[in-house]
Scaffold this motif. Structure first.
Motif, PDB file in Angstrom:
ATOM      1  N   GLU A 229     134.083  74.572  30.660  1.00  0.00           N
ATOM      2  CA  GLU A 229     135.052  73.907  29.792  1.00  0.00           C
ATOM      3  C   GLU A 229     134.487  73.623  28.409  1.00  0.00           C
ATOM      4  O   GLU A 229     135.231  73.394  27.456  1.00  0.00           O
ATOM      5  CB  GLU A 229     135.504  72.592  30.420  1.00  0.00           C
ATOM      6  N   GLY A 230     133.151  73.648  28.295  1.00  0.00           N
ATOM      7  CA  GLY A 230     132.527  73.326  27.021  1.00  0.00           C
ATOM      8  C   GLY A 230     132.966  74.223  25.882  1.00  0.00           C
ATOM      9  O   GLY A 230     133.080  73.781  24.734  1.00  0.00           O
ATOM     10  N   ASN A 231     133.210  75.486  26.174  1.00  0.00           N
ATOM     11  CA  ASN A 231     133.689  76.415  25.135  1.00  0.00           C
ATOM     12  C   ASN A 231     135.107  76.899  25.430  1.00  0.00           C
ATOM     13  O   ASN A 231     135.511  77.965  24.973  1.00  0.00           O
ATOM     14  CB  ASN A 231     132.743  77.606  24.994  1.00  0.00           C
ATOM     15  N   GLY A 232     135.825  76.098  26.215  1.00  0.00           N
ATOM     16  CA  GLY A 232     137.213  76.451  26.520  1.00  0.00           C
ATOM     17  C   GLY A 232     137.337  77.626  27.453  1.00  0.00           C
ATOM     18  O   GLY A 232     138.363  78.329  27.433  1.00  0.00           O
TER      19      GLY A 232
ATOM     20  N   SER B 188     136.021  80.429  27.304  1.00  0.00           N
ATOM     21  CA  SER B 188     136.210  81.667  26.537  1.00  0.00           C
ATOM     22  C   SER B 188     135.098  82.680  26.777  1.00  0.00           C
ATOM     23  O   SER B 188     135.350  83.876  26.872  1.00  0.00           O
ATOM     24  CB  SER B 188     136.297  81.342  25.042  1.00  0.00           C
ATOM     25  N   GLU B 189     133.855  82.208  26.877  1.00  0.00           N
ATOM     26  CA  GLU B 189     132.718  83.095  27.088  1.00  0.00           C
ATOM     27  C   GLU B 189     131.849  82.552  28.213  1.00  0.00           C
ATOM     28  O   GLU B 189     131.704  81.332  28.353  1.00  0.00           O
ATOM     29  CB  GLU B 189     131.884  83.231  25.810  1.00  0.00           C
ATOM     30  N   PRO B 190     131.249  83.441  28.997  1.00  0.00           N
ATOM     31  CA  PRO B 190     130.438  82.972  30.131  1.00  0.00           C
ATOM     32  C   PRO B 190     129.064  82.468  29.709  1.00  0.00           C
ATOM     33  O   PRO B 190     128.540  82.851  28.653  1.00  0.00           O
ATOM     34  CB  PRO B 190     130.324  84.225  31.002  1.00  0.00           C
ATOM     35  N   PHE B 191     128.497  81.626  30.539  1.00  0.00           N
ATOM     36  CA  PHE B 191     127.118  81.173  30.381  1.00  0.00           C
ATOM     37  C   PHE B 191     126.264  81.907  31.407  1.00  0.00           C
ATOM     38  O   PHE B 191     126.670  82.086  32.557  1.00  0.00           O
ATOM     39  CB  PHE B 191     127.022  79.655  30.603  1.00  0.00           C
ATOM     40  N   TYR B 192     125.044  82.307  30.996  1.00  0.00           N
ATOM     41  CA  TYR B 192     124.152  83.060  31.869  1.00  0.00           C
ATOM     42  C   TYR B 192     122.889  82.257  32.157  1.00  0.00           C
ATOM     43  O   TYR B 192     122.487  81.386  31.377  1.00  0.00           O
ATOM     44  CB  TYR B 192     123.789  84.403  31.250  1.00  0.00           C
ATOM     45  N   VAL B 193     122.232  82.607  33.280  1.00  0.00           N
ATOM     46  CA  VAL B 193     121.061  81.862  33.734  1.00  0.00           C
ATOM     47  C   VAL B 193     119.909  81.962  32.739  1.00  0.00           C
ATOM     48  O   VAL B 193     119.397  80.953  32.241  1.00  0.00           O
ATOM     49  CB  VAL B 193     120.611  82.359  35.124  1.00  0.00           C
TER      50      VAL B 193
ATOM     51  N   LYS C 138     123.959  70.743  29.033  1.00  0.00           N
ATOM     52  CA  LYS C 138     124.969  69.979  29.760  1.00  0.00           C
ATOM     53  C   LYS C 138     126.136  69.610  28.846  1.00  0.00           C
ATOM     54  O   LYS C 138     127.309  69.659  29.253  1.00  0.00           O
ATOM     55  CB  LYS C 138     124.347  68.718  30.344  1.00  0.00           C
ATOM     56  N   ALA C 139     125.820  69.264  27.598  1.00  0.00           N
ATOM     57  CA  ALA C 139     126.875  68.935  26.638  1.00  0.00           C
ATOM     58  C   ALA C 139     127.698  70.164  26.286  1.00  0.00           C
ATOM     59  O   ALA C 139     128.913  70.071  26.054  1.00  0.00           O
ATOM     60  CB  ALA C 139     126.254  68.325  25.381  1.00  0.00           C
ATOM     61  N   GLU C 140     127.048  71.330  26.265  1.00  0.00           N
ATOM     62  CA  GLU C 140     127.753  72.573  25.936  1.00  0.00           C
ATOM     63  C   GLU C 140     128.651  73.033  27.069  1.00  0.00           C
ATOM     64  O   GLU C 140     129.759  73.510  26.838  1.00  0.00           O
ATOM     65  CB  GLU C 140     126.739  73.675  25.602  1.00  0.00           C
ATOM     66  N   MET C 141     128.192  72.890  28.310  1.00  0.00           N
ATOM     67  CA  MET C 141     128.928  73.423  29.453  1.00  0.00           C
ATOM     68  C   MET C 141     129.959  72.441  30.007  1.00  0.00           C
ATOM     69  O   MET C 141     131.024  72.849  30.471  1.00  0.00           O
ATOM     70  CB  MET C 141     127.959  73.817  30.573  1.00  0.00           C
ATOM     71  N   GLY C 142     129.627  71.168  30.011  1.00  0.00           N
ATOM     72  CA  GLY C 142     130.540  70.204  30.612  1.00  0.00           C
ATOM     73  C   GLY C 142     130.304  70.079  32.106  1.00  0.00           C
ATOM     74  O   GLY C 142     129.169  70.163  32.598  1.00  0.00           O
ATOM     75  N   LYS C 143     131.359  69.931  32.861  1.00  0.00           N
ATOM     76  CA  LYS C 143     131.237  69.691  34.305  1.00  0.00           C
ATOM     77  C   LYS C 143     130.667  70.878  35.072  1.00  0.00           C
ATOM     78  O   LYS C 143     130.178  70.719  36.196  1.00  0.00           O
ATOM     79  CB  LYS C 143     132.588  69.313  34.887  1.00  0.00           C
ATOM     80  N   GLU C 144     130.729  72.095  34.500  1.00  0.00           N
ATOM     81  CA  GLU C 144     130.185  73.276  35.181  1.00  0.00           C
ATOM     82  C   GLU C 144     128.666  73.336  35.133  1.00  0.00           C
ATOM     83  O   GLU C 144     128.057  74.243  35.697  1.00  0.00           O
ATOM     84  CB  GLU C 144     130.764  74.560  34.579  1.00  0.00           C
ATOM     85  N   TYR C 145     128.034  72.377  34.445  1.00  0.00           N
ATOM     86  CA  TYR C 145     126.570  72.357  34.372  1.00  0.00           C
ATOM     87  C   TYR C 145     125.955  72.223  35.769  1.00  0.00           C
ATOM     88  O   TYR C 145     124.929  72.835  36.081  1.00  0.00           O
ATOM     89  CB  TYR C 145     126.105  71.208  33.482  1.00  0.00           C
ATOM     90  N   THR C 146     126.609  71.447  36.624  1.00  0.00           N
ATOM     91  CA  THR C 146     126.120  71.283  38.001  1.00  0.00           C
ATOM     92  C   THR C 146     126.159  72.612  38.749  1.00  0.00           C
ATOM     93  O   THR C 146     125.249  72.944  39.514  1.00  0.00           O
ATOM     94  CB  THR C 146     126.970  70.240  38.752  1.00  0.00           C
ATOM     95  N   GLN C 147     127.206  73.391  38.535  1.00  0.00           N
ATOM     96  CA  GLN C 147     127.305  74.706  39.170  1.00  0.00           C
ATOM     97  C   GLN C 147     126.186  75.617  38.697  1.00  0.00           C
ATOM     98  O   GLN C 147     125.649  76.410  39.480  1.00  0.00           O
ATOM     99  CB  GLN C 147     128.664  75.340  38.865  1.00  0.00           C
ATOM    100  N   MET C 148     125.815  75.512  37.424  1.00  0.00           N
ATOM    101  CA  MET C 148     124.718  76.310  36.895  1.00  0.00           C
ATOM    102  C   MET C 148     123.408  75.952  37.591  1.00  0.00           C
ATOM    103  O   MET C 148     122.633  76.839  37.980  1.00  0.00           O
ATOM    104  CB  MET C 148     124.588  76.099  35.386  1.00  0.00           C
TER     105      MET C 148
END
Length: 339
Positions: free
Chosen positions: A46-49, A51-56, A70-80
């Motif tokens: 949700e951090g970037n709407g 729009s683009e995926p985050f990679y490990v 964590k601020a960039e990703m939002g709630k999906e940071y835990t999934q990362m």
């Protein structure tokens, strides 16, 4: 297929410089590691709407601080975090069983990491880990496949781009497919110890011809391009050497058509463990390269970097061959350059 019948493909393969041949397997290994830590595990946040995926590797290990990511990703940071732990847990399990000479090491690693991810998904993220599997059918729509893809060619747009463009497109795709197949085949054969003292693979003509037939057949059925996959290294590592291995794998893939919902439940982070492990094993081939010879090391590492970053074995080998040729020419070692 035509170049295979005319004996052109295997002649090109036989004339690839020895240092390039020895480096193909490690280069593919580096590519698998790059995929395992990269595009294989992509998380939209949700951090970037979304729009683009985050990679490990790029985003998690490349972040300035955990707080920043964590601020960039939002709630999906835990999934990362769960994905990163899953990858390394599976990798450590595979290495453990590999050292104990257990041929099921890769499967055990994938299963262990999958169970961990499923439990984390349920208890930490509060989601059903099999939510996507419930949307799929165990019986595929063969009728739709027959109507939409099987021999359903449409050349109307292709024929309007001009004769010259058509010829250039065909040549380009042919070269890319040819070098990609040669590179993967030679690299996998080297990893299996099937190259002779001259770095040549026996029966390479038949192997390349069967690959060409599969590519043409796949196109006729409407599937994605059928090629020699670098991921076959996982089967080689556990003893696969003959056509019986390939035939068995093909039969199991056919059966997977009817259990696709179960296969879809395996998290990408769990499959990354196998890619990374196989990549590390294939990197051992670097020991066969003479690092004291700068004329060999330079094109080898350029090729390895190109294959890993671009994801194209053919393009990487092509760049390596060009660099090798230019270096030998400016060194006035003309006899070491083959036509």
């Amino acid at each position: 297929l035509i170049t295979g019948l005319l004996n052109l493909r295997h002649r090109i393969a036989d004339n690839i410089p020895d240092c390039i041949k020895k480096a193909i397997a490690p280069a593919i290994g580096m590519m698998l590691i790059y995929i395992g830590f990269g595009s294989n595990v992509s998380i939209y946040a949700e951090g970037n709407g979304y729009s683009e995926p985050f990679y490990v590797m790029r985003d998690f290990f490349g972040a300035m601080t955990p707080t920043f990511l964590k601020a960039e990703m939002g709630k999906e940071y835990t999934q990362m975090i769960i994905s990163v732990i899953t990858i390394f847990l599976g990798l450590f399990v595979i290495v453990h069983f590999h050292k104990r000479r257990n041929s099921a090491a890769v499967i055990l690693g994938i299963l262990t990491s999958s169970v961990f991810y499923w439990l984390s998904d349920y208890f930490i993220l509060g989601r059903n880990p099999f939510r996507d599997a419930g949307k799929m059918s165990f019986v595929p729509d063969f009728g739709n496949m027959y109507r939409e893809t099987l021999f359903n060619f449409d050349f109307s747009t292709f024929m309007n781009i001009g004769t010259y463009t058509i010829i250039m497109v065909l040549i380009t795709f042919c070269i890319i497919d040819m070098f990609g197949t040669i590179g993967s085949l030679v690299g996998l054969a080297a990893n299996a110890g099937m190259l002779d003292e001259k770095g040549k693979l026996s029966n390479i003509k038949q192997a390349l011809l069967s690959d060409a037939v599969a590519t043409v057949t796949g196109a006729c059925t409407g599937s994605s391009t059928v090629v020699t996959f670098a991921e076959s290294a996982s089967g080689i590592q556990v003893g696969g050497r003959t056509g019986l291995t390939s035939f068995t794998t093909a039969c199991l893939f056919a059966l997977c058509i009817f259990i696709s919902p179960l296969v879809a439940a395996i998290p990408p982070a769990a499959t990354s463990t196998a890619l990374i492990y196989i990549g590390v094993v294939m990197m051992q081939g670097l020991g066969k390269i003479d690092f004291r010879d700068i004329e060999q090391v330079t094109p080898v590492f350029i090729m390895m970097l190109a294959i890993a970053v671009s994801g194209s074995v053919g393009n990487g080998i092509g760049l390596g061959l060009v660099c090798y040729t230019i270096i030998k020419l400016i060194s006035r070692k003309y006899r070491e350059v083959t036509p």
